[in-house]
Design a protein around this motif. Sequence first.
Motif, PDB file in Angstrom:
ATOM      1  N   LEU A   1       0.814  -1.211   0.000  1.00  0.00           N
ATOM      2  CA  LEU A   1       0.000   0.000   0.000  1.00  0.00           C
ATOM      3  C   LEU A   1       0.851   1.265   0.000  1.00  0.00           C
ATOM      4  O   LEU A   1       0.629   2.180  -0.801  1.00  0.00           O
ATOM      5  CB  LEU A   1      -0.935   0.006   1.214  1.00  0.00           C
ATOM      6  N   SER A   2       1.844   1.305   0.886  1.00  0.00           N
ATOM      7  CA  SER A   2       2.603   2.553   0.974  1.00  0.00           C
ATOM      8  C   SER A   2       3.363   2.824  -0.323  1.00  0.00           C
ATOM      9  O   SER A   2       3.497   3.972  -0.741  1.00  0.00           O
ATOM     10  CB  SER A   2       3.547   2.527   2.171  1.00  0.00           C
ATOM     11  N   ASP A   3       3.825   1.770  -0.978  1.00  0.00           N
ATOM     12  CA  ASP A   3       4.483   1.980  -2.272  1.00  0.00           C
ATOM     13  C   ASP A   3       3.493   2.492  -3.311  1.00  0.00           C
ATOM     14  O   ASP A   3       3.816   3.368  -4.109  1.00  0.00           O
ATOM     15  CB  ASP A   3       5.102   0.666  -2.778  1.00  0.00           C
ATOM     16  N   VAL A   4       2.295   1.925  -3.293  1.00  0.00           N
ATOM     17  CA  VAL A   4       1.276   2.374  -4.244  1.00  0.00           C
ATOM     18  C   VAL A   4       0.997   3.858  -4.045  1.00  0.00           C
ATOM     19  O   VAL A   4       0.908   4.624  -5.001  1.00  0.00           O
ATOM     20  CB  VAL A   4      -0.029   1.567  -4.080  1.00  0.00           C
ATOM     21  N   ILE A   5       0.868   4.247  -2.796  1.00  0.00           N
ATOM     22  CA  ILE A   5       0.549   5.648  -2.520  1.00  0.00           C
ATOM     23  C   ILE A   5       1.648   6.560  -3.040  1.00  0.00           C
ATOM     24  O   ILE A   5       1.398   7.525  -3.762  1.00  0.00           O
ATOM     25  CB  ILE A   5       0.336   5.863  -1.002  1.00  0.00           C
ATOM     26  N   VAL A   6       2.880   6.237  -2.697  1.00  0.00           N
ATOM     27  CA  VAL A   6       3.969   7.108  -3.135  1.00  0.00           C
ATOM     28  C   VAL A   6       4.060   7.141  -4.663  1.00  0.00           C
ATOM     29  O   VAL A   6       4.175   8.212  -5.270  1.00  0.00           O
ATOM     30  CB  VAL A   6       5.313   6.654  -2.528  1.00  0.00           C
ATOM     31  N   LYS A   7       3.961   5.973  -5.280  1.00  0.00           N
ATOM     32  CA  LYS A   7       4.050   5.935  -6.747  1.00  0.00           C
ATOM     33  C   LYS A   7       2.934   6.748  -7.390  1.00  0.00           C
ATOM     34  O   LYS A   7       3.166   7.484  -8.343  1.00  0.00           O
ATOM     35  CB  LYS A   7       3.957   4.473  -7.235  1.00  0.00           C
ATOM     36  N   SER A   8       1.735   6.615  -6.875  1.00  0.00           N
ATOM     37  CA  SER A   8       0.630   7.321  -7.529  1.00  0.00           C
ATOM     38  C   SER A   8       0.728   8.819  -7.268  1.00  0.00           C
ATOM     39  O   SER A   8       0.347   9.622  -8.124  1.00  0.00           O
ATOM     40  CB  SER A   8      -0.715   6.754  -7.080  1.00  0.00           C
ATOM     41  N   LEU A   9       1.270   9.190  -6.136  1.00  0.00           N
ATOM     42  CA  LEU A   9       1.459  10.623  -5.911  1.00  0.00           C
ATOM     43  C   LEU A   9       2.530  11.181  -6.840  1.00  0.00           C
ATOM     44  O   LEU A   9       2.466  12.339  -7.257  1.00  0.00           O
ATOM     45  CB  LEU A   9       1.824  10.900  -4.455  1.00  0.00           C
ATOM     46  N   GLN A  10       3.497  10.352  -7.161  1.00  0.00           N
ATOM     47  CA  GLN A  10       4.480  10.792  -8.150  1.00  0.00           C
ATOM     48  C   GLN A  10       3.797  11.039  -9.490  1.00  0.00           C
ATOM     49  O   GLN A  10       4.041  12.043 -10.154  1.00  0.00           O
ATOM     50  CB  GLN A  10       5.567   9.733  -8.338  1.00  0.00           C
ATOM     51  N   VAL A  11       2.932  10.110  -9.842  1.00  0.00           N
ATOM     52  CA  VAL A  11       2.207  10.257 -11.104  1.00  0.00           C
ATOM     53  C   VAL A  11       1.373  11.536 -11.093  1.00  0.00           C
ATOM     54  O   VAL A  11       1.392  12.330 -12.041  1.00  0.00           O
ATOM     55  CB  VAL A  11       1.307   9.020 -11.349  1.00  0.00           C
ATOM     56  N   ILE A  12       0.671  11.759  -9.994  1.00  0.00           N
ATOM     57  CA  ILE A  12      -0.165  12.961  -9.902  1.00  0.00           C
ATOM     58  C   ILE A  12       0.684  14.215  -9.992  1.00  0.00           C
ATOM     59  O   ILE A  12       0.347  15.174 -10.693  1.00  0.00           O
ATOM     60  CB  ILE A  12      -0.979  12.953  -8.591  1.00  0.00           C
TER      61      ILE A  12
END
Lengths: 328, 328
Positions: A101-112
């Motif tokens: 989960l925490s990786d998903v969050i960081v990755k998607s925030l990078q995308v955003i």
Amino acid sequence: MLTDRQCKVLKLIVEKYIKDPVPVGSKTISKTLKCSSATVRNEMSALEEAGLLEKTHTSSGRVPSEEGYRYYVDHLMEPKKMTGEDMLKLQTVFHNQQLSLSDVIVKSLQVISDMTNYTTVVLGSTSHENLLKQIEVVPIDEGSLIVIVITDRGHVEHKNIRLQDVSLEEVKKTVNLINNLIIGTPIDEVSAKLEYEVKPIIGKYVKQHEQLYNAFYHVFSDFTNQEVNVVGKNKFLQQPEFSNIEKIRSVFNKLDNPELLHKIEKDDDNNIKVYIGSESKIDDDVTVIKTRFKSGNQEGTLAIIGPKRMEYDRVVAMLEYMRENIER
Amino acid sequence: MLTDRQCKVLKLIVEKYIKDPVPVGSKTISKTLKCSSATVRNEMSALEEAGLLEKTHTSSGRVPSEEGYRYYVDHLMEPKKMTGEDMLKLQTVFHNQQLSLSDVIVKSLQVISDMTNYTTVVLGSTSHENLLKQIEVVPIDEGSLIVIVITDRGHVEHKNIRLQDVSLEEVKKTVNLINNLIIGTPIDEVSAKLEYEVKPIIGKYVKQHEQLYNAFYHVFSDFTNQEVNVVGKNKFLQQPEFSNIEKIRSVFNKLDNPELLHKIEKDDDNNIKVYIGSESKIDDDVTVIKTRFKSGNQEGTLAIIGPKRMEYDRVVAMLEYMRENIER
DNA sequence: GCTAGCACTACTATTATACGAGTGCTAATT
DNA sequence: AATTAGCACTCGTATAATAGTAGTGCTAGC
């Protein structure tokens, strides 16, 4: 109370200004609205009277004031759904089963951050909410070892400590004592508990207890208060309102100092909150949009930080999407 | 070859310009040198001929060229010893027995960054030089656990992984296999070794081996290639030659991308190296001063990054002091 | 209540002007 | 032969004057 037309004018001005940061004149608005520029001027001056618009000087177009943005966000903004493209890029991150989960969050925030050119932030749970789960010790070489602390929420921190003339036996004894006595304690209370509950006991059973106690005490008192992840700080350098080095410096200093960000997350219902300009406590030209999220034992705050002149509708839609996807 | 007086003139110009970044005129120099401004002008034009000085326009004072700084650093700069004040501040960090070496390094680089207003960097050893020492696994909740990897040099990394329908038993078996088979392998080779040596074996002994193998594979392939610590990046915002946002953006992007910094540390003798302007590969107005250090099983690179117009003598003295103190 | 029309304002861009810190060169001095 | 005084010249910076323009507010008429 604003008339229907005043709302339209305000909405048009805000949206125009967000697209292109130059003061908006009456003529531009009159084109989309079915009336003359003089009429628009009258409405504009009413809106200025009401404190929703501002002039940069006596004779130039209007710019939304802080209250103007506030009114826009609270009453005029239409909930926008995400574009297919935005959605698609985020989905590829969320659908990656490999990632935690925490990786998903960081990755998607990078995308955003890359899609919007705004800065994004995740705040994890605080050391108050994290309970001590386990301590591990790994000796590295003569006199130096690594202490690893794991919390119930999966937060891990480690510290290299130096000990003189302490045998591994003694260290293990101490670790066992700690693991037995204070597992389950909130991290921010561990230091105190070490002092009052562990210190007296290791004093009896462990040689070199003073040194060992001090080392462990520091491990916990240095424990990060809250995990903070700021992604895309440099995006501010692309925003025209931050072309001034002094301003950049001040914003960067605030973003580097997570304590200020903490203030953002006082309230904790689940809604999306918008802090415009001075409300952001970062800079009068900055807006912070944030939401809390909760998923299993993980919780925290997501925030998107950009200029006051932010694409509010788009950002709100993205944050909503993020939260929904995290929560399942 | 430069005459004695030319050297003096160049040295004075460089040092004056470092103090105050405005082109230096002949009159200023003639005051400290015992001769007229006309003489100085002649020397200056000789130095310009030699490529060591530059003019910002046809009739203004001179500024050192890249070659000018180079000459200054190689031939003119006097090894300066640190001021008592600088020394004192660093000593309080070095004499703190509590801190581990890596903490001492980071703390003292913070101090240096604040004293000098330059950016500092530590590069740790690469994943090639780190050997796998131990793997620990801590289950967090149903289907999610933390893998902690420790290397012989005390580098620790952890990753939260998700597994479906895999019992803790199976995980432990796998961890034991890895701990038995590939301890001592350089981190950057672990992924390969997992594939060729571990995968065939866990295939036989462990249920759900595919999933487990994949998870561990990712833990190692995502392992940081090299620990990089950049301290005080914002200091660039205080340097007058970086008042331009575009320039800042470009420098920050390079500093965020550690791969560029790696190039800096190709050579590995123990001397202090100075990379001026274009040599820095970061920006024509940037200088990088670096040295390698080695202490026990720890080694790496220290660098100080600032404007080309850097206090070379002071920075070199500080780096030397740092290295000496680290190495014992 | 809306709008056409007009005087007015203040920012932006351009040009002219003066000033000064610095240069290069030449001729005189040491 | 090296140094220096002297002077014309260059070019960046600062200030002021000018024109142009995008916008305003206000008034009077539709």
